[in-house]
Design a protein around this motif. Structure first.
Motif, short mmCIF file in Angstrom:
data_model
loop_
_atom_site.label_atom_id
_atom_site.label_comp_id
_atom_site.label_asym_id
_atom_site.label_seq_id
_atom_site.Cartn_x
_atom_site.Cartn_y
_atom_site.Cartn_z
N GLU A 183 28.15 -26.51 16.01
CA GLU A 183 28.55 -26.57 16.85
C GLU A 183 29.83 -24.90 16.78
O GLU A 183 30.25 -24.12 18.28
N LEU A 184 30.01 -24.64 15.32
CA LEU A 184 30.97 -23.65 15.92
C LEU A 184 30.05 -21.95 16.26
O LEU A 184 30.24 -21.36 16.86
N ALA A 185 28.81 -21.94 15.78
CA ALA A 185 27.75 -21.05 15.59
C ALA A 185 27.45 -20.81 17.36
O ALA A 185 27.23 -19.85 18.14
N VAL A 186 27.26 -22.69 17.92
CA VAL A 186 26.69 -22.53 19.38
C VAL A 186 27.67 -21.30 20.09
O VAL A 186 27.48 -20.50 21.13
N LYS A 187 29.37 -21.43 20.19
CA LYS A 187 30.38 -21.64 20.93
C LYS A 187 30.58 -19.89 19.87
O LYS A 187 31.20 -18.80 20.96
N ARG A 188 30.28 -19.31 18.84
CA ARG A 188 30.26 -17.99 18.09
C ARG A 188 29.75 -16.63 19.26
O ARG A 188 30.04 -15.69 19.60
N VAL A 189 28.48 -17.29 19.66
CA VAL A 189 27.14 -16.65 19.58
C VAL A 189 27.64 -16.10 21.13
O VAL A 189 26.93 -15.56 22.19
N GLN A 190 27.95 -17.24 22.13
CA GLN A 190 28.59 -17.05 23.19
C GLN A 190 29.66 -15.26 23.29
O GLN A 190 29.83 -14.35 24.17
N GLN A 191 30.12 -15.15 22.30
CA GLN A 191 31.47 -13.88 22.41
C GLN A 191 30.31 -12.58 22.02
O GLN A 191 30.84 -11.75 21.56
N LEU A 192 28.88 -13.00 21.26
CA LEU A 192 28.19 -11.56 21.19
C LEU A 192 27.06 -11.06 21.74
O LEU A 192 25.81 -11.03 21.65
N LEU A 204 26.02 -13.57 12.59
CA LEU A 204 26.06 -15.39 12.59
C LEU A 204 26.64 -16.21 11.22
O LEU A 204 27.24 -16.67 10.94
N THR A 205 25.63 -15.28 10.11
CA THR A 205 25.51 -15.43 9.11
C THR A 205 26.58 -15.66 7.90
O THR A 205 27.17 -15.85 7.49
N GLY A 206 27.38 -14.06 8.82
CA GLY A 206 27.84 -13.87 7.92
C GLY A 206 29.83 -14.72 8.35
O GLY A 206 30.43 -14.78 7.15
N PHE A 207 29.41 -14.74 9.56
CA PHE A 207 31.01 -15.55 9.75
C PHE A 207 30.21 -17.02 9.22
O PHE A 207 31.93 -17.36 8.92
N LEU A 208 29.62 -18.23 9.30
CA LEU A 208 29.38 -19.68 8.61
C LEU A 208 29.75 -19.19 7.32
O LEU A 208 29.85 -20.11 6.79
N MET A 209 28.91 -18.08 6.95
CA MET A 209 29.37 -17.85 5.05
C MET A 209 30.48 -17.76 4.72
O MET A 209 30.76 -18.25 3.79
N ARG A 210 31.28 -17.07 5.06
CA ARG A 210 32.32 -16.57 5.18
C ARG A 210 33.29 -18.39 5.39
O ARG A 210 34.17 -18.33 5.11
N LYS A 211 33.19 -19.18 6.16
CA LYS A 211 33.40 -20.49 6.83
C LYS A 211 33.34 -21.71 5.50
O LYS A 211 33.81 -22.82 5.18
N GLY A 212 32.60 -21.12 4.75
CA GLY A 212 32.29 -22.04 3.78
C GLY A 212 31.45 -22.88 3.51
O GLY A 212 30.92 -23.51 2.67
N TYR A 213 30.18 -22.91 4.25
CA TYR A 213 28.58 -22.93 4.89
C TYR A 213 28.22 -22.11 3.75
O TYR A 213 27.65 -21.36 3.48
N ASN A 214 27.30 -23.47 2.73
CA ASN A 214 25.63 -23.22 2.19
C ASN A 214 24.44 -22.69 3.18
O ASN A 214 24.61 -22.30 4.71
N SER A 215 23.65 -22.32 2.64
CA SER A 215 23.31 -20.73 3.29
C SER A 215 21.74 -21.60 4.00
O SER A 215 21.40 -20.96 5.13
#
Length: 241
Positions: A183-192, A204-215
């Motif tokens: 859900e976070l990634a789909v929202k974020r991709v609209q800004q990119l 997107l990878t960097g954004f989600l990693m900083r949010k604390g999600y595993n690889s």
């Protein structure tokens, strides 16, 4: 003003460090904003703030103003009273873990026994409440900021909460990490949209990693986000329950 259980309007206020006398309400019936220091007459509030700072705002809270006022006003106050006043001032600004509260008391010229007694007393009164602080972190970092389990755990460890409290609270996090990341990634991709797919993937990878999600979850979420915009990441539609 909200009173703790057992309190009533007009009830005599006492210091959290003094023991209740026969026939009196216990000290834990007193709201933190109303606590006088060691039985002294009621004084004006230490700070202009009369209510605790919301948890999210506390990240920008600067306690130096409290300490400066205490330095000016309490040069003649003995160490325990000064320490109590300092700790109450900090707690009016933000919630503290026990370790953080102990760090506040280090500059108050207390010995180890006095420090432990004060920490125990504030814990007994629930002025220091690590479970409540952990709940605040869950709300602000997981529910509002969208951090994953790892991000929440790192914040709890940064605040030096008891490891057992951390484990208990992490178990309360729903097992929906992948769905939340998508859900976070789909929202974020609209800004990119202006970037090419490789750049979008990297950001997107960097954004989600900083949010604390595993690889592994990050890869699934990035792929789903790319697919949602009709890119070469896939043509399936992303659906949420």
């Amino acid at each position: 003003m909200t009173y703790l259980p057992g309190a009533a309007p007009g009830m005599k206020r006492r210091s959290p460090l003094s023991s209740p006398r026969d026939g009196e309400a216990p000290a834990d019936a007193v709201p933190i904003d109303a606590v006088p220091i060691s039985g002294a007459p009621r004084k004006p509030a230490i700070s202009k703030r009369t209510t605790p700072v919301p948890f999210d705002a506390a990240e920008d809270y600067d306690p130096e103003g409290f300490e400066a006022e205490l330095d000016d006003a309490d040069e003649s106050t003995d160490a325990p009273e000064r320490a109590e006043k300092l700790l109450l001032a900090r707690l009016r600004g933000r919630s503290l873990s026990r370790v953080e509260a102990e760090a506040v008391l280090r500059g108050a010229d207390l010995d180890e026994v006095q420090t432990e007694e004060m920490l125990d007393r504030f814990t007994e009164l629930h002025y220091l409440d690590e479970a409540k602080l952990a709940d605040q972190i869950l709300h602000s970092h997981h529910e509002r900021k969208g951090l994953g389990r790892t991000g929440v755990e790192l914040e709890m460890r940064r605040r030096k909460l008891d490891p057992n409290v951390i484990l208990d609270k992490l178990e309360e996090i729903p097992d929906d990490e992948e769905e939340r990341a998508i859900e976070l990634a789909v929202k974020r991709v609209q800004q990119l949209a202006r970037f090419d797919e490789q750049t979008i993937d990297r950001r997107l990878t960097g954004f989600l990693m900083r949010k604390g999600y595993n690889s592994s979850i990050v890869r699934v979420a990035v792929k789903a986000a790319l697919a949602s915009r009709g890119g070469s990441g896939g043509g399936s539609k992303v659906r949420f329950r």
